[in-house]
Write an enzyme that holds these catalytic residues in place. Structure first.
Site, PDB file in Angstrom:
ATOM      1  N   LYS B 171       1.022  -1.278   0.102  1.00  7.84           N
ATOM      2  CA  LYS B 171       0.003  -0.196  -0.129  1.00  7.84           C
ATOM      3  C   LYS B 171       0.964   1.232   0.023  1.00  7.84           C
ATOM      4  O   LYS B 171       0.410   2.384  -0.035  1.00  7.84           O
ATOM      5  CB  LYS B 171      -0.879   0.028   1.246  1.00  7.84           C
ATOM      6  CG  LYS B 171      -1.728  -1.246   1.459  1.00  7.84           C
ATOM      7  CD  LYS B 171      -2.430  -0.994   2.936  1.00  7.84           C
ATOM      8  CE  LYS B 171      -3.354  -2.150   3.124  1.00  7.84           C
ATOM      9  NZ  LYS B 171      -3.924  -2.023   4.387  1.00  7.84           N
ATOM     10  N   GLU B 242      -2.475  -0.249  13.835  1.00  7.33           N
ATOM     11  CA  GLU B 242      -1.736   0.622  12.880  1.00  7.33           C
ATOM     12  C   GLU B 242      -2.887   1.734  12.191  1.00  7.33           C
ATOM     13  O   GLU B 242      -2.603   2.932  12.090  1.00  7.33           O
ATOM     14  CB  GLU B 242      -1.330  -0.041  11.472  1.00  7.33           C
ATOM     15  CG  GLU B 242      -0.218  -1.101  11.793  1.00  7.33           C
ATOM     16  CD  GLU B 242       1.009  -0.278  12.281  1.00  7.33           C
ATOM     17  OE1 GLU B 242       1.206   0.593  11.719  1.00  7.33           O
ATOM     18  OE2 GLU B 242       1.590  -0.659  13.051  1.00  7.33           O
ATOM     19  N   HIS B 246      -4.229   6.472  12.157  1.00  4.20           N
ATOM     20  CA  HIS B 246      -5.033   7.290  11.128  1.00  4.20           C
ATOM     21  C   HIS B 246      -5.910   8.100  11.670  1.00  4.20           C
ATOM     22  O   HIS B 246      -6.431   9.025  11.118  1.00  4.20           O
ATOM     23  CB  HIS B 246      -5.547   6.690  10.011  1.00  4.20           C
ATOM     24  CG  HIS B 246      -4.561   6.049   8.880  1.00  4.20           C
ATOM     25  ND1 HIS B 246      -4.226   4.949   8.917  1.00  4.20           N
ATOM     26  CD2 HIS B 246      -4.108   6.901   8.068  1.00  4.20           C
ATOM     27  CE1 HIS B 246      -3.072   4.864   7.698  1.00  4.20           C
ATOM     28  NE2 HIS B 246      -3.212   6.043   7.238  1.00  4.20           N
TER      29      HIS B 246
END
Lengths: 377, 377
Positions: B171, B242, B246
């Site tokens: 990604k 993870e 964000h």
């Protein structure tokens, strides 16, 4: 420059002209040749598209065109009267562009020869082939002549040792096999041929192929289009006649024999909207060829409105299948109603053309369908 | 047979294992090699996938995986602790597969060596390279180690003169450029590399590229995903951690330092659903690279539900642009909620792999993204 693409258009009917138009908005696409039945224009530094389009205005076949979004049937008046006659008469070159009858033309020297860039010719395709060393790709925007007309044109390019791209926007299922039969000759010459690269087949076939990626088994592909054709109606009367053959109670022969009045009456009966089911589009063959599903699992239909430019229904691709983990689902691709048939035919045609040039330059020859190639932007 | 494709999987975490699983449902795909950190299995007549999957059950990294549909960030514990340490320690081969910690393993000889087909090795990648003459394609289902880990693995294949396909499901935007930098070496070797070929980037990037075909100018691409991860939660705790980076008020460091309890608390505060905006996925770079729009015009976001297997929102791609005839519209691609993240990562990964093999066989080498290649079925 390696990224730049020079291309030719065979045929300056609706598709050919719109392709030149759309190409003006695309980077790195230079039209260097165009021809129609009577003339050819070549300029390896780039045609003056504005002048060419102005000069050839009204140069739109009323016969069925080989485009994607409008519903033309395989057989047509055009093929049996105009086109086929020309081909059978031994003069294949005659069949390059606009219809022999029913075409609006701008006077005696209609078509390309009306342009300052055009030259009259008896052999337009040969003239383009003669210049093909400087042409990366050729869009075959030819009318629906005989079934094997496009394959035979491809053969002529191969015979001349053309190394480059050919793209067509045909709908006829049977043509695909005819091209496949010529794969060896095309590969030997160095030709990358993308067939059926309009809207449907083409854009929507590609969307179906992509949408299938969630699944390990595809059970059903449903392509459903809407076209609003009010302002384009006069230019597409032949297409509409062809479409009528798809309605219940009609076939190609009965549609062909209808008077203009009878057609108007029928359209009036339907309130200006004709709805079609189970159309014979090559999407089925092209998806089967790509291994995605059986041809019979693909259905194509839609609604044509000749009294409005608004789409009467939303163009949609629905792919139903089963995932590796046993779930059943339907992925959907939907075009905004604001995107015209022209945008959805000619954008993808050029997108497939550009992508094919990249493959051709990489040495990747042969016959591909829109489910095999991701069109470039 | 020319249509058959043999492939290897580097890494037998979630992606690697599911790839083997999905391949069972696909025609013409034969897995012939698989490796992880401690072992390698090779059988040129085809691995026994059932046995391999059974033996390696639970062999799923809790660190962020390089898949497409789940929201993993570039940086990770995995990279800085497990992977990077191994790489920095000079033993790149150590970094092939599952995490060094947080991985559920089936005993001392965990992973591939637990399979009757597996052999212990210190050099799993080299072992696969040694067999690569008989391998058409290699899926790099490696964990997110250092940024240049995948490019360096590619380099090793090129160094060994590998002629075939490499596919990754990364990604990270920055990796694309690193691969581009190695184009010459890859082309010289005869490698066709498709990067970012999972769900997003991958499947959804391809959908955006296709949906753009109606337009001559793309102003906006919006990729929005939904993932229901109840049953997969235990196996994806690292990914969830993870993802937290964000969220507003968090970054990679703060997320990394959170205790398990703090994470559970945060998830509870959000009712089990985490919503993400403006994620750093490579879709942006890949679409810009394909000439479709500027990277900044691409947005990726979505909703992750760790308490349900139902998708909390429908995965959708919306492409807004202007047609050649001046209309503005939005084309839409929508995945059925029933299609799992796994189906949408691993189906396309294999689809891109198959397509890349066809291109490789045609002599088409180099680095491609999912917006350049139509995945095969």
């Amino acid at each position: 420059m390696d990224d730049d693409v020079t291309f030719a258009v065979l045929g300056t009917g609706g598709i050919g002209r719109r392709t030149l138009d759309v190409a003006r908005h695309k980077d790195g696409l230079t039209p260097v040749a165009a021809c129609d039945r009577n003339g050819v224009a070549v300029d390896h530094s780039g045609l003056d598209v504005d002048e060419l389009l102005d000069a050839t205005e009204g140069n739109i076949a009323s016969g069925p065109e080989a485009d994607g979004d409008t519903p033309a049937t395989p057989e047509s008046d055009y093929a049996s009267d105009g086109g086929a006659a020309a081909v059978e008469g031994g003069s294949v070159d005659d069949g390059t562009a606009t219809a022999t009858d029913g075409v609006k033309q701008a006077g005696e020297d209609a078509g390309i020869v009306a342009s300052a860039q055009g030259e009259p010719t008896e052999t337009p395709i040969d003239d383009v082939i003669a210049e093909s060393d400087g042409i990366d790709a050729v869009l075959l925007a030819l009318p629906n002549l005989e079934h094997d007309f496009i394959p035979r044109v491809a053969e002529r390019f191969a015979g001349a040792g053309y190394e480059g791209v050919l793209v067509d926007v045909l709908k006829r299922s049977r043509v695909i096999g005819m091209l496949d039969d010529r794969t060896d000759a095309l590969e030997e010459s160095g030709i990358t041929f993308v067939c059926g690269a309009g809207a449907t087949p083409g854009f929507l076939t590609g969307a179906a192929a992509l949408a299938a990626q969630s699944f390990v088994e595809v059970e059903d592909v449903e392509i459903w289009w809407g076209v609003g054709l009010k302002s384009g109606y006069e230019d597409n009367r032949g297409t509409v006649r062809e479409d009528i053959a798809h309605l219940d109670g009609y076939d190609i022969e009965t549609a062909r024999e209808m008077s203009e009045e009878a057609i108007e009456e029928l359209i009036a009966e339907h309130g200006g909207q004709l709805e079609f089911h189970d159309m014979e589009h090559a999407d089925d063959v092209l998806l089967e060829r790509a291994g995605i599903c059986d041809a019979e699992d693909v259905s194509v239909g839609g609604v044509l409105d000749v009294r409005s430019d608004e789409k009467p229904t939303t163009t949609t691709v629905r792919v139903t299948g089963t995932t590796f983990d046993g779930e059943r689902g339907t992925n959907t691709f939907e075009l905004d109603d604001a995107t015209s048939m022209e945008a959805n035919v000619n954008g993808p045609a050029l997108g497939y053309l550009k992508a094919a040039v990249l493959r051709n330059r990489a040495g990747d020859y042969g016959v591909y369908g829109p489910a095999d190639v991701m069109p470039s932007f």
